[in-house]
Design a protein around this motif. Structure first.
Motif, PDB file in Angstrom:
ATOM      1  N   VAL A   1     -84.335  11.143  19.890  1.00  0.00           N
ATOM      2  CA  VAL A   1     -84.613   9.848  20.489  1.00  0.00           C
ATOM      3  C   VAL A   1     -85.068   8.966  19.329  1.00  0.00           C
ATOM      4  N   ARG A   2     -84.236   7.987  18.999  1.00  0.00           N
ATOM      5  CA  ARG A   2     -84.449   7.137  17.830  1.00  0.00           C
ATOM      6  C   ARG A   2     -84.929   5.759  18.289  1.00  0.00           C
ATOM      7  N   PHE A   3     -86.107   5.362  17.786  1.00  0.00           N
ATOM      8  CA  PHE A   3     -86.654   4.038  18.062  1.00  0.00           C
ATOM      9  C   PHE A   3     -86.366   3.177  16.847  1.00  0.00           C
ATOM     10  N   MET A   4     -85.683   2.064  17.071  1.00  0.00           N
ATOM     11  CA  MET A   4     -85.242   1.198  15.987  1.00  0.00           C
ATOM     12  C   MET A   4     -85.931  -0.155  16.063  1.00  0.00           C
ATOM     13  N   ASP A   5     -85.929  -0.862  14.946  1.00  0.00           N
ATOM     14  CA  ASP A   5     -86.636  -2.138  14.840  1.00  0.00           C
ATOM     15  C   ASP A   5     -88.099  -1.947  15.228  1.00  0.00           C
ATOM     16  N   CYS A   6     -88.742  -0.968  14.603  1.00  0.00           N
ATOM     17  CA  CYS A   6     -90.141  -0.656  14.891  1.00  0.00           C
ATOM     18  C   CYS A   6     -91.065  -1.640  14.190  1.00  0.00           C
ATOM     19  N   TYR A   7     -92.174  -1.934  14.856  1.00  0.00           N
ATOM     20  CA  TYR A   7     -93.183  -2.820  14.293  1.00  0.00           C
ATOM     21  C   TYR A   7     -94.539  -2.138  14.159  1.00  0.00           C
TER      22      TYR A   7
ATOM     23  N   LEU B   1     -87.553  14.486  17.993  1.00  0.00           N
ATOM     24  CA  LEU B   1     -86.635  15.536  18.394  1.00  0.00           C
ATOM     25  C   LEU B   1     -87.216  16.127  19.676  1.00  0.00           C
ATOM     26  N   VAL B   2     -86.427  16.036  20.748  1.00  0.00           N
ATOM     27  CA  VAL B   2     -86.900  16.420  22.072  1.00  0.00           C
ATOM     28  C   VAL B   2     -86.001  17.528  22.625  1.00  0.00           C
ATOM     29  N   GLU B   3     -86.630  18.518  23.228  1.00  0.00           N
ATOM     30  CA  GLU B   3     -85.878  19.522  23.994  1.00  0.00           C
ATOM     31  C   GLU B   3     -86.124  19.232  25.464  1.00  0.00           C
TER      32      GLU B   3
ATOM     33  N   ASN C   1     -90.559  12.008  13.283  1.00  0.00           N
ATOM     34  CA  ASN C   1     -90.285  11.600  11.911  1.00  0.00           C
ATOM     35  C   ASN C   1     -90.299  10.085  11.798  1.00  0.00           C
ATOM     36  N   ILE C   2     -90.767   9.608  10.652  1.00  0.00           N
ATOM     37  CA  ILE C   2     -90.804   8.178  10.364  1.00  0.00           C
ATOM     38  C   ILE C   2     -89.848   7.913   9.209  1.00  0.00           C
ATOM     39  N   ASP C   3     -88.931   6.974   9.392  1.00  0.00           N
ATOM     40  CA  ASP C   3     -87.963   6.632   8.354  1.00  0.00           C
ATOM     41  C   ASP C   3     -88.302   5.252   7.804  1.00  0.00           C
TER      42      ASP C   3
ATOM     43  N   ALA D   1    -103.114  16.891  24.990  1.00  0.00           N
ATOM     44  CA  ALA D   1    -103.566  15.557  25.407  1.00  0.00           C
ATOM     45  C   ALA D   1    -103.396  14.543  24.279  1.00  0.00           C
ATOM     46  N   SER D   2    -102.356  14.738  23.475  1.00  0.00           N
ATOM     47  CA  SER D   2    -102.051  13.800  22.397  1.00  0.00           C
ATOM     48  C   SER D   2    -101.423  12.543  22.977  1.00  0.00           C
ATOM     49  N   GLU D   3    -101.536  11.439  22.236  1.00  0.00           N
ATOM     50  CA  GLU D   3    -100.944  10.170  22.653  1.00  0.00           C
ATOM     51  C   GLU D   3    -100.190   9.563  21.490  1.00  0.00           C
ATOM     52  N   VAL D   4     -98.981   9.086  21.773  1.00  0.00           N
ATOM     53  CA  VAL D   4     -98.145   8.440  20.771  1.00  0.00           C
ATOM     54  C   VAL D   4     -97.642   7.133  21.371  1.00  0.00           C
ATOM     55  N   ARG D   5     -97.740   6.050  20.608  1.00  0.00           N
ATOM     56  CA  ARG D   5     -97.208   4.754  21.034  1.00  0.00           C
ATOM     57  C   ARG D   5     -96.326   4.205  19.921  1.00  0.00           C
ATOM     58  N   VAL D   6     -95.073   3.978  20.260  1.00  0.00           N
ATOM     59  CA  VAL D   6     -94.115   3.411  19.321  1.00  0.00           C
ATOM     60  C   VAL D   6     -93.816   1.994  19.781  1.00  0.00           C
ATOM     61  N   TYR D   7     -93.991   1.023  18.907  1.00  0.00           N
ATOM     62  CA  TYR D   7     -93.721  -0.382  19.212  1.00  0.00           C
ATOM     63  C   TYR D   7     -92.385  -0.731  18.567  1.00  0.00           C
ATOM     64  N   ALA D   8     -91.359  -0.839  19.408  1.00  0.00           N
ATOM     65  CA  ALA D   8     -90.009  -1.021  18.893  1.00  0.00           C
ATOM     66  C   ALA D   8     -89.220  -1.943  19.831  1.00  0.00           C
ATOM     67  N   ARG D   9     -88.104  -2.466  19.296  1.00  0.00           N
ATOM     68  CA  ARG D   9     -87.258  -3.357  20.088  1.00  0.00           C
ATOM     69  C   ARG D   9     -86.174  -2.611  20.846  1.00  0.00           C
ATOM     70  N   ARG D  10     -85.806  -1.414  20.375  1.00  0.00           N
ATOM     71  CA  ARG D  10     -84.743  -0.670  21.059  1.00  0.00           C
ATOM     72  C   ARG D  10     -84.832   0.803  20.740  1.00  0.00           C
ATOM     73  N   PHE D  11     -84.076   1.591  21.504  1.00  0.00           N
ATOM     74  CA  PHE D  11     -84.016   3.028  21.275  1.00  0.00           C
ATOM     75  C   PHE D  11     -82.632   3.524  21.646  1.00  0.00           C
ATOM     76  N   GLU D  12     -82.314   4.719  21.148  1.00  0.00           N
ATOM     77  CA  GLU D  12     -81.058   5.371  21.525  1.00  0.00           C
ATOM     78  C   GLU D  12     -81.288   6.872  21.539  1.00  0.00           C
ATOM     79  N   VAL D  13     -80.477   7.570  22.310  1.00  0.00           N
ATOM     80  CA  VAL D  13     -80.537   9.019  22.392  1.00  0.00           C
ATOM     81  C   VAL D  13     -79.232   9.553  21.825  1.00  0.00           C
ATOM     82  N   SER D  14     -79.323  10.537  20.898  1.00  0.00           N
ATOM     83  CA  SER D  14     -78.117  11.127  20.332  1.00  0.00           C
ATOM     84  C   SER D  14     -78.275  12.622  20.173  1.00  0.00           C
TER      85      SER D  14
END
Length: 124
Positions: A49-55, A38-40, A23-25, A111-124
């Motif tokens: 797994v939330r990536f914050m300060d995304c660019y 959302l990861v199992e 999801n993109i917020d 064989a999908s690829e995802v790249r998130v460019y972010a300054r930090r992450f957290e798991v909740s």
């Protein structure tokens, strides 16, 4: 000793974890740009797994395969050509992004690829 963002990300049990959603917020653009997975995990726990300060977000998602989207690899990269370019462009605007990382995922199933460019992450 303090764990670095790279070490914390690498310590997660990514191999064979399932990617259930992405999801993109952008409700408050420029203030709260987030990507949430959302990861199992292999032990059955589900967490965000939330990536914050995304660019940026780059993804090449392939569909049509009737199988769970399991993660083959996940890496936290501190030095890629795209990161160098992004840092250079933002530095020209007076913004330093030395802590910007590329969080890269490749999946087994499609064989999908995802790249998130972010300054930090957290798991909740």
């Amino acid at each position: 000793m303090t764990e670095t963002i790279d070490e914390a990300f690498g310590a997660l049990e990514w191999h064979d974890a399932l990617l259930l959603s992405l999801n993109i917020d952008r409700r408050t653009p420029g203030e709260r740009d987030e990507v949430v997975l959302l990861v199992e995990w292999p032990d059955g726990r589900k967490q965000k797994v939330r990536f914050m300060d995304c660019y940026a977000l780059d993804s090449q998602m392939n569909f049509g395969v009737v199988a769970p989207e399991s993660i083959r690899t996940a890496r936290c990269l501190a030095d890629t050509p795209k990161l160098a370019d992004m840092r250079h462009r933002w530095r020209a605007l007076g913004i330093e992004l030395e802590d910007l990382r590329c969080f890269e995922f490749t999946t087994n199933s499609t064989a999908s690829e995802v790249r998130v460019y972010a300054r930090r992450f957290e798991v909740s």
